[in-house]
Design a protein around this motif. Structure first.
Motif, mmCIF file in Angstrom:
data_model
loop_
_atom_site.group_PDB
_atom_site.id
_atom_site.type_symbol
_atom_site.label_atom_id
_atom_site.label_comp_id
_atom_site.label_asym_id
_atom_site.label_seq_id
_atom_site.Cartn_x
_atom_site.Cartn_y
_atom_site.Cartn_z
ATOM 1 N N VAL A 134 0.772 -1.201 -0.076
ATOM 2 C CA VAL A 134 -0.005 -0.034 0.156
ATOM 3 C C VAL A 134 0.849 1.234 -0.033
ATOM 4 O O VAL A 134 0.682 2.306 -0.689
ATOM 5 C CB VAL A 134 -1.181 -0.047 1.177
ATOM 6 N N PHE A 137 1.752 2.637 -3.176
ATOM 7 C CA PHE A 137 1.072 3.288 -4.222
ATOM 8 C C PHE A 137 0.486 4.693 -3.275
ATOM 9 O O PHE A 137 -0.130 5.320 -4.028
ATOM 10 C CB PHE A 137 -0.509 2.240 -4.271
ATOM 11 N N LEU A 138 0.747 4.807 -2.248
ATOM 12 C CA LEU A 138 0.307 6.029 -1.595
ATOM 13 C C LEU A 138 0.887 7.371 -2.122
ATOM 14 O O LEU A 138 0.139 8.220 -2.026
ATOM 15 C CB LEU A 138 0.512 5.995 0.001
ATOM 16 N N THR A 157 -5.830 5.235 -5.033
ATOM 17 C CA THR A 157 -6.713 4.927 -3.977
ATOM 18 C C THR A 157 -7.631 3.638 -4.029
ATOM 19 O O THR A 157 -7.550 2.577 -3.281
ATOM 20 C CB THR A 157 -7.861 6.127 -3.863
ATOM 21 N N SER A 160 -5.097 0.954 -3.257
ATOM 22 C CA SER A 160 -4.787 0.679 -1.838
ATOM 23 C C SER A 160 -6.072 0.235 -0.983
ATOM 24 O O SER A 160 -5.774 -0.378 -0.017
ATOM 25 C CB SER A 160 -4.311 2.305 -1.426
#
Length: 186
Positions: A134, A137-138, A157, A160
């Motif tokens: 995650v 990808f943040l 989003t 995640s």
């Protein structure tokens, strides 16, 4: 309509949008079925593959609910993010399932105890693995890339939230849904 006002359709992209959404859904279904097929090859069990394969739709439904809860909509970009995450959604379920299976082989008389032991053994590793993915990808969610922010934010989003939903499914629903005839083909 007002008198004397005539509405003319200059362009209508509705058909193209519907076709794009349909193609994206088809690609997601095909990807999900291929993922389940690969799982069956490696797990060699119809029941286990079914349990782990159900993590995909449950995770996608949960991530859709999370999208709506965060004020986002289901659109082509968020759907693309969720389709990209389909292959990642089963990872947590596979690790959890295999750990439970191993513990059930060691203590066949106590399904609840062995399930809790199996989940407890890999729970932190699954959590760490999911959160590290995650975190990758943040930046897509929080970076200000001008016009690209709209695209990257939606995709980041969706991926995640899908991964977090798969973590929830793997640590709560998978242990609950484990059949007693686990790995019946092995």
């Amino acid at each position: 309509l007002l008198r004397g006002v005539q509405v003319l359709t200059f362009t209508d992209q509705g058909k193209e949008i519907e076709d794009s959404i349909r193609a994206l859904l088809e690609a997601g279904v095909i990807g999900g079925l291929l993922a389940v097929g690969v799982l069956f090859v490696f797990l060699r069990s119809g029941t286990t593959t079914l349990v782990v394969g159900l993590a995909i739709p449950f995770s996608l439904l949960a991530s859709t609910a999370l999208l709506f809860a965060t004020g986002r909509t289901l659109n082509i970009l968020s759907m693309m993010g969720m389709m990209l995450a389909v292959g990642l959604l089963v990872d947590n379920a596979v690790v959890t399932t295999e750990s439970i299976f191993r513990h059930r082989q060691l203590g066949p008389g106590d399904p609840l105890g062995t399930t809790l032991a199996g989940v407890g053994e890999v729970g932190m590793a699954v959590l760490a693995g999911t959160l590290s993915t995650v975190i990758v990808f943040l930046p897509l969610v929080f970076m200000d890339l001008g016009v690209m922010k709209v695209y990257t934010q939606e995709v980041g989003t969706a991926i995640s939230l899908s991964l977090l939903a798969s973590l929830f499914v793997a640590l709560t629903l998978i242990p609950h849904d484990e059949p007693s005839d686990f790995h019946e083909l092995q």
